[in-house]
Motif scaffolding. Structure first.
Motif, PDB file in Angstrom:
ATOM      1  N   HIS A   1      -9.432   0.875   5.155  1.00 48.95           N
ATOM      2  CA  HIS A   1      -8.109   1.018   5.779  1.00 48.95           C
ATOM      3  C   HIS A   1      -8.258   1.928   7.006  1.00 48.95           C
ATOM      4  O   HIS A   1      -9.059   2.857   7.008  1.00 48.95           O
ATOM      5  CB  HIS A   1      -7.113   1.618   4.785  1.00 48.95           C
TER       6      HIS A   1
ATOM      7  N   ASN B   1       0.861  -1.192   0.000  1.00 49.82           N
ATOM      8  CA  ASN B   1       0.000   0.000   0.000  1.00 49.82           C
ATOM      9  C   ASN B   1       0.896   1.241   0.000  1.00 49.82           C
ATOM     10  O   ASN B   1       1.479   1.582   1.020  1.00 49.82           O
ATOM     11  CB  ASN B   1      -0.886  -0.048   1.256  1.00 49.82           C
TER      12      ASN B   1
ATOM     13  N   ALA C   1      -0.345  -0.414  15.404  1.00 49.64           N
ATOM     14  CA  ALA C   1       0.877  -0.949  14.779  1.00 49.64           C
ATOM     15  C   ALA C   1       1.156  -0.309  13.422  1.00 49.64           C
ATOM     16  O   ALA C   1       2.218  -0.520  12.849  1.00 49.64           O
ATOM     17  CB  ALA C   1       0.747  -2.465  14.613  1.00 49.64           C
ATOM     18  N   ILE C   2       0.210   0.481  12.909  1.00 49.31           N
ATOM     19  CA  ILE C   2       0.377   1.023  11.551  1.00 49.31           C
ATOM     20  C   ILE C   2       1.266   2.255  11.560  1.00 49.31           C
ATOM     21  O   ILE C   2       0.959   3.254  12.198  1.00 49.31           O
ATOM     22  CB  ILE C   2      -0.990   1.352  10.920  1.00 49.31           C
ATOM     23  N   GLY C   3       2.387   2.135  10.853  1.00 52.25           N
ATOM     24  CA  GLY C   3       3.305   3.264  10.696  1.00 52.25           C
ATOM     25  C   GLY C   3       4.001   3.677  11.986  1.00 52.25           C
ATOM     26  O   GLY C   3       4.614   4.738  12.052  1.00 52.25           O
TER      27      GLY C   3
ATOM     28  N   GLY D   1       0.873  -3.790   9.580  1.00 54.66           N
ATOM     29  CA  GLY D   1       1.233  -2.922  10.710  1.00 54.66           C
ATOM     30  C   GLY D   1       2.708  -3.090  11.001  1.00 54.66           C
ATOM     31  O   GLY D   1       3.095  -4.035  11.685  1.00 54.66           O
ATOM     32  N   SER D   2       3.519  -2.167  10.429  1.00 54.33           N
ATOM     33  CA  SER D   2       4.964  -2.166  10.662  1.00 54.33           C
ATOM     34  C   SER D   2       5.663  -3.480  10.302  1.00 54.33           C
ATOM     35  O   SER D   2       6.623  -3.876  10.961  1.00 54.33           O
ATOM     36  CB  SER D   2       5.274  -1.751  12.103  1.00 54.33           C
TER      37      SER D   2
ATOM     38  N   GLU E   1      -5.187  -5.288  10.664  1.00 57.16           N
ATOM     39  CA  GLU E   1      -4.207  -4.223  10.848  1.00 57.16           C
ATOM     40  C   GLU E   1      -4.497  -3.461  12.138  1.00 57.16           C
ATOM     41  O   GLU E   1      -5.305  -2.523  12.144  1.00 57.16           O
ATOM     42  CB  GLU E   1      -4.276  -3.244   9.672  1.00 57.16           C
TER      43      GLU E   1
ATOM     44  N   LEU F   1      -0.014  -6.962   4.420  1.00 58.24           N
ATOM     45  CA  LEU F   1      -0.334  -5.692   3.771  1.00 58.24           C
ATOM     46  C   LEU F   1       0.714  -4.708   4.282  1.00 58.24           C
ATOM     47  O   LEU F   1       0.755  -4.393   5.477  1.00 58.24           O
ATOM     48  CB  LEU F   1      -1.760  -5.245   4.119  1.00 58.24           C
ATOM     49  N   ILE F   2       1.565  -4.268   3.374  1.00 52.06           N
ATOM     50  CA  ILE F   2       2.768  -3.545   3.772  1.00 52.06           C
ATOM     51  C   ILE F   2       2.645  -2.073   3.382  1.00 52.06           C
ATOM     52  O   ILE F   2       2.339  -1.762   2.224  1.00 52.06           O
ATOM     53  CB  ILE F   2       4.017  -4.131   3.047  1.00 52.06           C
ATOM     54  N   GLY F   3       2.901  -1.185   4.314  1.00 48.89           N
ATOM     55  CA  GLY F   3       2.856   0.243   4.015  1.00 48.89           C
ATOM     56  C   GLY F   3       4.261   0.763   3.739  1.00 48.89           C
ATOM     57  O   GLY F   3       4.807   0.576   2.654  1.00 48.89           O
ATOM     58  N   GLY F   4       4.870   1.386   4.756  1.00 49.66           N
ATOM     59  CA  GLY F   4       6.178   2.027   4.600  1.00 49.66           C
ATOM     60  C   GLY F   4       7.210   1.183   3.867  1.00 49.66           C
ATOM     61  O   GLY F   4       7.874   1.671   2.938  1.00 49.66           O
TER      62      GLY F   4
ATOM     63  N   LYS G   1       0.082   4.282  -0.305  1.00 50.20           N
ATOM     64  CA  LYS G   1      -0.554   5.471   0.295  1.00 50.20           C
ATOM     65  C   LYS G   1      -0.312   6.700  -0.595  1.00 50.20           C
ATOM     66  O   LYS G   1      -0.182   6.547  -1.813  1.00 50.20           O
ATOM     67  CB  LYS G   1      -0.067   5.664   1.733  1.00 50.20           C
TER      68      LYS G   1
HETATM   69  P1  PGA Z   1       2.882   0.204   7.729  1.00 45.95           P
HETATM   70  O1  PGA Z   1       1.424   0.395   7.108  1.00 45.95           O
HETATM   71  O2  PGA Z   1       3.460  -1.042   7.145  1.00 45.95           O
HETATM   72  O3  PGA Z   1       3.635   1.436   7.308  1.00 45.95           O
HETATM   73  O4  PGA Z   1       2.720   0.118   9.203  1.00 45.95           O
HETATM   74  C1  PGA Z   1       0.577  -0.686   6.893  1.00 45.95           C
HETATM   75  C2  PGA Z   1      -0.716  -0.225   6.276  1.00 45.95           C
HETATM   76  O5  PGA Z   1      -1.152   0.872   6.590  1.00 45.95           O
HETATM   77  O6  PGA Z   1      -1.325  -0.941   5.459  1.00 45.95           O
END
Ligand code: PGA
Length: 255
Positions: A101, A9, A177-179, A217-218, A173, A237-240, A11
């Protein structure tokens, strides 16, 4: 058999040039990754460019690169300034839609009812919805994790029906834990994933067995392997970390 899945993701990050570089690097890296479904979620404005790049690849891969969007309007068309509909997506290379999300739920105040409508239109129009569920830190500390997850999930089941989950994905998520760099431990995540399957079992045993549940989440290149080793965790599901080609490919390889 649930197919291992890694979703990136992006973003609201990147520009056209580095989006092109990132896609090229992922396509190259995928040559050596087997049997994994990899989906990227660029901002809408880069969908055309990303789709063309993926379509232009002539080599056949063991793992396919798919593309999706980070949100969708619950309506088909009309006077909804700033929104994008599933009908418009048909002109692009796009198969998946993220629904609910935590940034949509918390920053843009999307409630369970709205998420359910978005899920329904996505599923009805032939897209794979990725439904995000997760509790805040306060809810976890108050022992409300299961209650919150069940409410988020059952709101969608009530509107869309359990049948529409047959071709969908769930992402657990935890908001805390997100970001934040604070990942759920593999055991904490596994407990919630198992609970999600238990809730779905009430409606359909087959669906509970077959549905992929991703953790988000991280997740990073270092912790992915231990998280993915849990029996009810089918990917991430991977953000950063999805914005860095090396880290993202390492995560894909960890599955
Ligand atoms: P993150 O985000 O990996 O940066 O914590 C995950 C997400 O928001 O899907």
């Amino acid at each position: 058999m649930r197919k291992p899945t890694v979703a990136g993701n992006w973003k609201m990050n990147g520009d056209l040039e580095n989006t092109k570089c990132l896609v090229a690097a992922i396509l190259k890296g995928l040559e050596k990754i087997e049997n994994t479904e990899v989906i990227i979620f660029p901002p809408y404005v880069y969908l055309d460019s990303v789709g063309q790049q993926i379509r232009n690849v002539k080599i056949s891969y063991h793992s396919q690169l798919l593309c999706g969007v980070q949100d969708i309007c619950e309506n088909d068309n009309g006077a909804f300034t700033g929104e994008i509909s599933t009908t418009m997506l048909k002109d692009f290379y796009c198969t998946h839609i993220i629904i609910g999300h935590s940034e949509r739920r918390h920053i843009y105040k999307e409630n369970n009812e709205l998420c359910a409508k978005k899920f329904l239109i996505s599923a009805n129009e032939g897209y794979v919805p990725i439904l995000c569920l997760g509790e805040t830190l306060e809810e976890r500390n108050n022992d409300q994790t299961q209650e919150v997850i069940a409410a988020q999930l059952e709101a969608v089941i009530a509107t869309a029906g359990i049948e529409s989950f047959q071709n969908s994905i769930i992402a657990y998520e935890p908001v805390w834990a997100i970001g934040t760099g604070q990942t759920a431990s593999p055991e904490q995540a596994q407990n919630v994933h198992e609970y999600i399957r238990t809730v779905i079992t009430k409606y359909s045993q087959d669906c509970a067995n077959d549905i992929r549940i991703l953790y988000g989440g991280s997740v990073n290149a270092k912790n992915a392997k231990s998280i993915f080793s849990m029996p009810d965790i089918d990917g991430g599901l991977i953000g950063g970390a999805s914005l860095n080609e090396k880290d993202f490919l390492t995560i894909c390889e960890s599955i």
